[in-house]
Design a protein around this motif. Structure first.
Motif, PDB file in Angstrom:
ATOM      1  N   ARG A 173       0.786  -1.176  -0.124  1.00  0.00           N
ATOM      2  CA  ARG A 173      -0.007  -0.070   0.017  1.00  0.00           C
ATOM      3  C   ARG A 173       0.953   1.319   0.023  1.00  0.00           C
ATOM      4  O   ARG A 173       0.382   2.271  -0.612  1.00  0.00           O
ATOM      5  N   LEU A 174       2.169   1.016   0.789  1.00  0.00           N
ATOM      6  CA  LEU A 174       2.720   2.322   0.928  1.00  0.00           C
ATOM      7  C   LEU A 174       3.306   2.948  -0.563  1.00  0.00           C
ATOM      8  O   LEU A 174       3.124   3.986  -0.912  1.00  0.00           O
ATOM      9  N   GLY A 175       3.877   1.927  -1.390  1.00  0.00           N
ATOM     10  CA  GLY A 175       4.503   2.115  -2.495  1.00  0.00           C
ATOM     11  C   GLY A 175       3.404   2.801  -3.660  1.00  0.00           C
ATOM     12  O   GLY A 175       3.633   3.710  -4.445  1.00  0.00           O
ATOM     13  N   HIS A 176       2.311   2.090  -3.424  1.00  0.00           N
ATOM     14  CA  HIS A 176       1.146   2.445  -4.437  1.00  0.00           C
ATOM     15  C   HIS A 176       0.796   3.693  -4.280  1.00  0.00           C
ATOM     16  O   HIS A 176       0.407   4.389  -5.079  1.00  0.00           O
ATOM     17  N   GLU A 177       0.374   3.943  -2.767  1.00  0.00           N
ATOM     18  CA  GLU A 177      -0.133   5.384  -2.726  1.00  0.00           C
ATOM     19  C   GLU A 177       0.817   6.385  -2.691  1.00  0.00           C
ATOM     20  O   GLU A 177       0.353   7.474  -3.069  1.00  0.00           O
ATOM     21  N   THR A 178       2.144   6.132  -2.458  1.00  0.00           N
ATOM     22  CA  THR A 178       3.111   7.177  -2.902  1.00  0.00           C
ATOM     23  C   THR A 178       2.999   7.466  -4.271  1.00  0.00           C
ATOM     24  O   THR A 178       3.173   8.928  -4.510  1.00  0.00           O
ATOM     25  N   ARG A 179       2.971   6.403  -4.915  1.00  0.00           N
ATOM     26  CA  ARG A 179       3.160   6.692  -6.436  1.00  0.00           C
ATOM     27  C   ARG A 179       1.896   7.327  -6.948  1.00  0.00           C
ATOM     28  O   ARG A 179       2.009   8.368  -7.831  1.00  0.00           O
ATOM     29  N   ARG A 180       0.783   6.913  -6.442  1.00  0.00           N
ATOM     30  CA  ARG A 180      -0.453   7.798  -6.823  1.00  0.00           C
ATOM     31  C   ARG A 180      -0.554   9.126  -6.572  1.00  0.00           C
ATOM     32  O   ARG A 180      -0.926  10.032  -7.170  1.00  0.00           O
ATOM     33  N   LEU A 181       0.048   9.360  -4.971  1.00  0.00           N
ATOM     34  CA  LEU A 181      -0.080  10.743  -4.932  1.00  0.00           C
ATOM     35  C   LEU A 181       0.870  11.541  -5.441  1.00  0.00           C
ATOM     36  O   LEU A 181       0.468  12.934  -5.716  1.00  0.00           O
ATOM     37  N   ARG A 182       1.981  11.226  -5.780  1.00  0.00           N
ATOM     38  CA  ARG A 182       2.956  11.850  -6.497  1.00  0.00           C
ATOM     39  C   ARG A 182       2.511  12.004  -7.707  1.00  0.00           C
ATOM     40  O   ARG A 182       2.702  13.272  -8.372  1.00  0.00           O
ATOM     41  N   GLY A 183       1.793  11.221  -8.513  1.00  0.00           N
ATOM     42  CA  GLY A 183       1.242  11.533  -9.692  1.00  0.00           C
ATOM     43  C   GLY A 183       0.289  12.589  -9.906  1.00  0.00           C
ATOM     44  O   GLY A 183      -0.022  13.284 -10.507  1.00  0.00           O
ATOM     45  N   LEU A 184      -0.600  12.459  -8.713  1.00  0.00           N
ATOM     46  CA  LEU A 184      -1.600  13.709  -8.649  1.00  0.00           C
ATOM     47  C   LEU A 184      -1.149  15.076  -8.329  1.00  0.00           C
ATOM     48  O   LEU A 184      -1.374  16.324  -8.655  1.00  0.00           O
ATOM     49  N   MET A 185       0.152  15.017  -7.460  1.00  0.00           N
ATOM     50  CA  MET A 185       0.911  16.408  -7.346  1.00  0.00           C
ATOM     51  C   MET A 185       1.589  16.913  -8.482  1.00  0.00           C
ATOM     52  O   MET A 185       1.286  18.111  -8.917  1.00  0.00           O
ATOM     53  N   VAL A 186       1.938  15.895  -9.452  1.00  0.00           N
ATOM     54  CA  VAL A 186       2.321  16.487 -10.792  1.00  0.00           C
ATOM     55  C   VAL A 186       1.121  17.119 -11.651  1.00  0.00           C
ATOM     56  O   VAL A 186       1.324  17.975 -12.199  1.00  0.00           O
ATOM     57  N   SER A 187      -0.012  16.359 -11.620  1.00  0.00           N
ATOM     58  CA  SER A 187      -1.081  16.887 -12.292  1.00  0.00           C
ATOM     59  C   SER A 187      -1.592  18.219 -11.801  1.00  0.00           C
ATOM     60  O   SER A 187      -2.068  19.227 -12.617  1.00  0.00           O
ATOM     61  N   VAL A 188      -1.547  18.342 -10.288  1.00  0.00           N
ATOM     62  CA  VAL A 188      -1.909  19.683  -9.880  1.00  0.00           C
ATOM     63  C   VAL A 188      -1.148  20.700 -10.353  1.00  0.00           C
ATOM     64  O   VAL A 188      -1.315  21.656 -10.692  1.00  0.00           O
TER      65      VAL A 188
END
Length: 318
Positions: free
Chosen positions: A163-178
């Protein structure tokens, strides 16, 4: 490329043109327009200057204005300097990228059933650019709403594994989009604020004075830009919130891992200590002679592991 438009929207000669549109012009085209209208066309470097005195000038009743407008380049929105020269009897535009607003206004003039002036063409261009800026901000708002939903959603119950790796990558992708959305907002803001200054400048300095209908349309453009500015400010605050939230959630996820590692390390100390003691093999160690000595040591290590874990659970530290 040089396009020459007459009063009725038809392509015409340089002598009869009321709109001369130069897109990535050659030196020859620039010389022709300068000779016909007796003006000096600003260079790209001059159009890129950011001082208000350089962007908005009035010389002998001729308004020379520039603004950074958004153009598509390799599927990326970029700011491109654009010049507007409003003359008493014509409009000259200078740009260095293809822009949909100019094509749309040209098409509307060609389909129109009445004669147009350089002032009206300028107002139409400003209106179309503001409309497109509003559309871009609406798309940015939708992207931020989607990012907000993704950031603040409840975690999936079956996503414990990795979960940690998945969530970190997901949130990082969202930060790039924002971040990309924020960059788009900055470009849109540069464009519509420059258009607002041009509208005010034309209202104050245009000679001869523009007719009342065009005056009211320019005032409407200014009001639209004011509302877009307020909307953009609200989006800016939302961007900051989403970036802070995503960063905070990443920190929370990492803190959860640190807590688990802390519990594991604390729970692992007692059994290691017990194993170390019974690994000394002293001759007078009474447990060495017990038939159940080995199971006793194993049970003691298991118990010493369970007790710290139970204590952490009891204190609600994990």
């Amino acid at each position: 490329m040089l396009k020459l438009i007459g009063k009725n929207g038809e392509e015409t000669t340089l002598d009869q043109a009321i709109w001369a549109d130069l897109c990535e012009p050659t030196d020859e085209e620039i010389a022709q327009v300068e000779k016909r209208f007796e003006v000096h066309l600003p260079t790209r470097a001059q159009l890129s200057e950011i001082e208000a005195s350089s962007r908005l000038r009035s010389i002998k009743g001729r308004l020379i204005m520039s603004a950074p407008l958004i153009a598509r380049h390799e599927d990326i929105g970029v700011l491109s300097p654009t010049g507007f020269l409003l003359l008493p009897d014509a409009l000259v535009t200078v740009r260095f990228c293809q822009m949909t607003a100019f094509d749309q206004v040209l098409e509307a003039i060609e389909k129109g059933d009445h004669a147009v002036t350089g002032q009206e063409i300028l107002v139409r261009l400003l209106e179309d650019i503001v409309d497109r800026s509003a559309d871009r901000l609406e798309r940015v708002a939708e992207e931020l709403a989607s990012a907000s939903h993704a950031i603040f959603r409840e975690p999936e119950k079956d996503s414990k594994k990795h979960r940690l790796g998945h969530e970190t990558r997901r949130l990082r992708g969202l930060m790039v989009s924002v971040g990309l959305a924020s960059e788009q907002m900055v470009k849109v803001r540069h464009a519509f604020l420059a258009i607002g200054r041009i509208a005010s400048f034309v209202l104050d300095r245009c000679e001869p004075k523009i007719e009342q209908a065009l005056h009211d349309r320019l005032v409407s453009v200014k009001h639209d830009i004011e509302s877009l500015d307020e909307f953009e400010n609200s989006l800016t605050g939302r961007v900051g919130l989403l970036i802070d939230a995503a960063t905070g959630f990443i920190s929370i996820e990492q803190n959860d891992v640190v807590k688990v590692l802390t519990v594991v390390s604390v729970a692992g100390v007692p059994p290691v200590l017990i194993a170390g003691v019974y690994g000394m093999n002293f001759h007078n160690m009474p447990e060495l002679a017990w038939p159940w000595g080995y199971p006793f040591a194993i049970a003691l290590m298991v118990l010493s592991t369970i007790l710290p874990v139970w204590w952490f659970k009891y204190r609600d530290w994990m």
